[in-house]
Design a protein around this motif. Structure first.
Motif, PDB file in Angstrom:
ATOM      1  N   SER A  16       0.715  -1.146   0.161  1.00 47.55           N
ATOM      2  CA  SER A  16       0.036   0.015   0.118  1.00 47.55           C
ATOM      3  C   SER A  16       0.780   1.287  -0.062  1.00 47.55           C
ATOM      4  O   SER A  16       0.423   2.363  -0.447  1.00 47.55           O
ATOM      5  CB  SER A  16      -1.123  -0.147   1.127  1.00 47.55           C
ATOM      6  N   LYS A  17       2.130   1.176   0.574  1.00 49.82           N
ATOM      7  CA  LYS A  17       3.220   2.373   0.624  1.00 49.82           C
ATOM      8  C   LYS A  17       4.247   1.844   0.003  1.00 49.82           C
ATOM      9  O   LYS A  17       4.779   0.716   0.022  1.00 49.82           O
ATOM     10  CB  LYS A  17       3.061   2.781   1.993  1.00 49.82           C
ATOM     11  N   LEU A  19       8.258   0.848  -0.921  1.00 50.41           N
ATOM     12  CA  LEU A  19       8.904   0.156  -1.989  1.00 50.41           C
ATOM     13  C   LEU A  19       7.936  -0.667  -2.595  1.00 50.41           C
ATOM     14  O   LEU A  19       7.772  -0.979  -3.871  1.00 50.41           O
ATOM     15  CB  LEU A  19       9.853  -0.771  -1.515  1.00 50.41           C
ATOM     16  N   ARG A  39      -1.817  -4.486   5.895  1.00 55.23           N
ATOM     17  CA  ARG A  39      -2.654  -4.720   6.912  1.00 55.23           C
ATOM     18  C   ARG A  39      -3.706  -3.529   7.029  1.00 55.23           C
ATOM     19  O   ARG A  39      -4.786  -3.925   7.346  1.00 55.23           O
ATOM     20  CB  ARG A  39      -1.639  -4.759   8.306  1.00 55.23           C
ATOM     21  N   SER A  40      -3.425  -2.426   6.975  1.00 59.06           N
ATOM     22  CA  SER A  40      -4.359  -1.257   7.103  1.00 59.06           C
ATOM     23  C   SER A  40      -5.360  -0.921   5.775  1.00 59.06           C
ATOM     24  O   SER A  40      -4.690  -0.732   4.657  1.00 59.06           O
ATOM     25  CB  SER A  40      -3.919   0.219   7.388  1.00 59.06           C
ATOM     26  N   ASP A  64      -2.310  -9.501   7.284  1.00 57.70           N
ATOM     27  CA  ASP A  64      -0.938  -9.499   7.766  1.00 57.70           C
ATOM     28  C   ASP A  64      -0.153 -10.866   7.063  1.00 57.70           C
ATOM     29  O   ASP A  64      -0.423 -11.879   7.268  1.00 57.70           O
ATOM     30  CB  ASP A  64      -0.975  -9.672   9.509  1.00 57.70           C
ATOM     31  N   ILE A  65       0.664 -10.309   6.183  1.00 61.20           N
ATOM     32  CA  ILE A  65       1.348 -11.447   5.265  1.00 61.20           C
ATOM     33  C   ILE A  65       2.391 -12.267   5.978  1.00 61.20           C
ATOM     34  O   ILE A  65       2.804 -13.356   5.496  1.00 61.20           O
ATOM     35  CB  ILE A  65       2.027 -10.749   4.013  1.00 61.20           C
ATOM     36  N   ALA A  88       7.664  -7.446   3.263  1.00 59.38           N
ATOM     37  CA  ALA A  88       6.837  -7.159   4.577  1.00 59.38           C
ATOM     38  C   ALA A  88       7.762  -6.095   5.328  1.00 59.38           C
ATOM     39  O   ALA A  88       8.821  -5.669   4.795  1.00 59.38           O
ATOM     40  CB  ALA A  88       7.179  -8.318   5.423  1.00 59.38           C
ATOM     41  N   ARG A 156      17.299 -11.684   6.829  1.00 57.66           N
ATOM     42  CA  ARG A 156      17.501 -11.284   5.276  1.00 57.66           C
ATOM     43  C   ARG A 156      18.643 -12.316   4.600  1.00 57.66           C
ATOM     44  O   ARG A 156      18.436 -12.697   3.506  1.00 57.66           O
ATOM     45  CB  ARG A 156      17.678 -10.086   5.075  1.00 57.66           C
ATOM     46  N   HIS A 185      15.666   4.560   0.870  1.00 62.78           N
ATOM     47  CA  HIS A 185      14.683   5.341  -0.048  1.00 62.78           C
ATOM     48  C   HIS A 185      13.792   6.113   0.824  1.00 62.78           C
ATOM     49  O   HIS A 185      13.447   5.804   2.019  1.00 62.78           O
ATOM     50  CB  HIS A 185      14.084   4.290  -0.676  1.00 62.78           C
ATOM     51  N   THR A 187      10.959   6.666   2.004  1.00 59.06           N
ATOM     52  CA  THR A 187       9.734   5.844   2.472  1.00 59.06           C
ATOM     53  C   THR A 187       9.276   6.189   4.050  1.00 59.06           C
ATOM     54  O   THR A 187      10.146   6.696   4.745  1.00 59.06           O
ATOM     55  CB  THR A 187       9.560   4.581   2.188  1.00 59.06           C
TER      56      THR A 187
HETATM   57  P1  NAP Z   1       6.898   1.518   4.408  1.00 65.17           P
HETATM   58  O1  NAP Z   1       7.061   2.566   3.722  1.00 65.17           O
HETATM   59  O2  NAP Z   1       6.796   1.436   5.919  1.00 65.17           O
HETATM   60  O3  NAP Z   1       5.861   0.644   3.813  1.00 65.17           O
HETATM   61  C1  NAP Z   1       5.779  -0.753   4.237  1.00 65.17           C
HETATM   62  C2  NAP Z   1       4.442  -1.187   3.483  1.00 65.17           C
HETATM   63  O4  NAP Z   1       4.295  -2.775   3.851  1.00 65.17           O
HETATM   64  C3  NAP Z   1       3.130  -0.606   4.037  1.00 65.17           C
HETATM   65  O5  NAP Z   1       2.092  -0.984   2.715  1.00 65.17           O
HETATM   66  C4  NAP Z   1       2.544  -1.630   4.934  1.00 65.17           C
HETATM   67  O6  NAP Z   1       1.285  -1.228   5.190  1.00 65.17           O
HETATM   68  C5  NAP Z   1       2.973  -2.867   4.333  1.00 65.17           C
HETATM   69  N1  NAP Z   1       3.158  -4.179   5.610  1.00 65.17           N
HETATM   70  C6  NAP Z   1       4.081  -3.728   6.398  1.00 65.17           C
HETATM   71  N2  NAP Z   1       4.032  -4.906   7.262  1.00 65.17           N
HETATM   72  C7  NAP Z   1       2.967  -5.753   6.566  1.00 65.17           C
HETATM   73  C8  NAP Z   1       2.685  -6.877   7.079  1.00 65.17           C
HETATM   74  N3  NAP Z   1       3.076  -7.569   8.086  1.00 65.17           N
HETATM   75  N4  NAP Z   1       1.583  -7.491   6.221  1.00 65.17           N
HETATM   76  C9  NAP Z   1       1.248  -6.853   5.071  1.00 65.17           C
HETATM   77  N5  NAP Z   1       1.841  -5.561   4.776  1.00 65.17           N
HETATM   78  C10 NAP Z   1       2.716  -5.060   5.575  1.00 65.17           C
HETATM   79  O7  NAP Z   1       8.537   0.584   4.168  1.00 65.17           O
HETATM   80  P2  NAP Z   1       9.476   0.463   2.879  1.00 65.17           P
HETATM   81  O8  NAP Z   1      10.456   1.566   2.856  1.00 65.17           O
HETATM   82  O9  NAP Z   1       8.675   0.327   1.519  1.00 65.17           O
HETATM   83  O10 NAP Z   1      10.291  -0.828   3.342  1.00 65.17           O
HETATM   84  C11 NAP Z   1       9.897  -2.346   2.623  1.00 65.17           C
HETATM   85  C12 NAP Z   1      10.758  -3.094   2.973  1.00 65.17           C
HETATM   86  O11 NAP Z   1      12.229  -2.868   2.345  1.00 65.17           O
HETATM   87  C13 NAP Z   1      10.985  -3.282   4.633  1.00 65.17           C
HETATM   88  O12 NAP Z   1      11.243  -4.578   4.719  1.00 65.17           O
HETATM   89  C14 NAP Z   1      12.191  -2.447   4.772  1.00 65.17           C
HETATM   90  O13 NAP Z   1      12.645  -2.796   5.828  1.00 65.17           O
HETATM   91  C15 NAP Z   1      13.063  -2.660   3.595  1.00 65.17           C
HETATM   92  N6  NAP Z   1      14.096  -1.658   3.507  1.00 65.17           N
HETATM   93  C16 NAP Z   1      13.741  -0.289   3.283  1.00 65.17           C
HETATM   94  C17 NAP Z   1      14.400   0.495   3.048  1.00 65.17           C
HETATM   95  C18 NAP Z   1      14.292   2.061   2.833  1.00 65.17           C
HETATM   96  O14 NAP Z   1      15.139   2.725   2.966  1.00 65.17           O
HETATM   97  N7  NAP Z   1      13.140   2.428   2.591  1.00 65.17           N
HETATM   98  C19 NAP Z   1      15.876   0.145   3.179  1.00 65.17           C
HETATM   99  C20 NAP Z   1      16.598  -1.119   3.044  1.00 65.17           C
HETATM  100  C21 NAP Z   1      15.364  -2.263   3.307  1.00 65.17           C
HETATM  101  P3  NAP Z   1       0.474  -1.708   6.684  1.00 65.17           P
HETATM  102  O15 NAP Z   1       1.433  -1.128   7.702  1.00 65.17           O
HETATM  103  O16 NAP Z   1      -0.937  -1.075   6.546  1.00 65.17           O
HETATM  104  O17 NAP Z   1       0.496  -3.374   6.665  1.00 65.17           O
END
Ligand code: NAP
Length: 258
Positions: A16-17, A19, A39-40, A64-65, A88, A156, A185, A187
């Motif tokens: 939903s948000k 990456l 989840r939301s 919740d995946i 996730a 990971r 990134h 986010t």
């Molecule tokens: P984000 O902006 O916080 O978005 C997370 C997304 O995943 C939201 O849509 C959230 O929606 C959903 N989500 C979280 N937990 C979930 C669950 N248990 N079941 C289903 N949906 C779930 O995070 P992001 O920055 O895109 O990061 C994505 C992944 O990349 C994460 O694992 C993060 O650790 C990794 N990562 C990110 C970065 C970065 O800089 N952004 C760098 C390295 C690694 P709900 O909360 O509504 O479920």
């Protein structure tokens, strides 16, 4: 470039948000029908509507995946898919001595065992149909540790080991599995990490972002759109010979020759 995947079906988890959404948007742009998940329900429905605006079918499942019940619901709704993007939320930061067994189990469930369960459920269908793509969103922490993200580093890396072997077992059936490794990134996740720096170092959010950006050769954070485009390429017909790779999207932050 025509990615050659128009009409295919994808499951993009946690989308939903951030990456995951970036990946869903790029796949929608390529004409791929989507099942998305988070989840939301509110933000998920908004994202689903925005994606439908790109002219593709979108099914949105609020679950919740990382739970068995959530995965079952998502897999049931997705049906046979050609493309799987696993994702996730990431585990919380901390110190090496902070975490107990339950913390490790939660991180392993979210960032290792969930993508493995999804692959086990969907790879057989892809192999039978002779074509498939899996992209796991992992982290740059797989190539070079991020000390305060010990739970993420551990979980990971476990997934990466599983993919390294599995990708080579399924490639002959036209199915590729690769990992896409985000560096920082812009986010909500990056905001959360920067907020913990603000709290521990007593600086402003702007300072925290500037300091982090200064450590990246590109001197900026990546965007979800850039990340999504890289993911869509890995899911394309052109990427069929890219097998079992770990591809960094980190603005050069990981200081390594190969
Ligand atoms: P984000 O902006 O916080 O978005 C997370 C997304 O995943 C939201 O849509 C959230 O929606 C959903 N989500 C979280 N937990 C979930 C669950 N248990 N079941 C289903 N949906 C779930 O995070 P992001 O920055 O895109 O990061 C994505 C992944 O990349 C994460 O694992 C993060 O650790 C990794 N990562 C990110 C970065 C970065 O800089 N952004 C760098 C390295 C690694 P709900 O909360 O509504 O479920």
């Amino acid at each position: 470039m025509d990615l050659g995947i128009s009409g295919k079906r994808a499951l993009v988890c946690a989308s939903s948000k951030g990456l995951g959404r970036g990946c869903a948007e790029a796949l929608a742009e390529a004409g791929v029908a989507l099942t998305i998940n988070a989840r939301s329900p509110g933000p998920l429905q908004e994202t689903a509507e925005a994606l439908r605006g790109r002219g593709v079918d979108v099914t949105a499942i609020a679950a919740d995946i990382t739970s068995e019940a959530g995965r079952a619901e998502v897999l049931e709704a997705a049906g046979p898919v050609d493309i799987l993007v696993t994702n996730a939320g990431g585990p919380p930061p901390g110190m090496w001595h902070d975490w107990e067994r339950d913390d490790f189990i939660a991180a392993l469930d979210a960032n290792m065992l969930t993508p493995i369960a999804l692959m086990k459920a969907l790879l057989p269908g892809m192999m039978e149909r002779g074509w498939g793509r899996v992209v796991n969103i992992t982290s740059q922490s797989v190539k070079a540790p991020i000390p305060q993200l010990g739970l993420s580093n551990a979980a990971r890396t476990g997934l990466t080991g599983y993919v390294a072997g599995t990708a080579r077992q399924v490639a002959e059936k036209g199915v590729t599995i690769n990992n896409l490794l985000p560096g920082i990134h812009a986010t909500d996740r990056a905001d959360a990490l920067d907020r913990s720096v603000v709290e521990t170092q007593g600086i402003t959010m702007e300072d925290a972002r500037e300091r982090r950006a200064a450590t990246i050769p590109a001197r900026r954070y990546g965007t979800a759109a850039e990340f999504g485009a890289a993911c869509a390429f890995l899911c394309s017909v052109h990427a069929g010979f890219i097998v079992g790779q770990n591809i960094l999207a980190d603005g050069g932050a990981t200081n390594a020759t190969i």
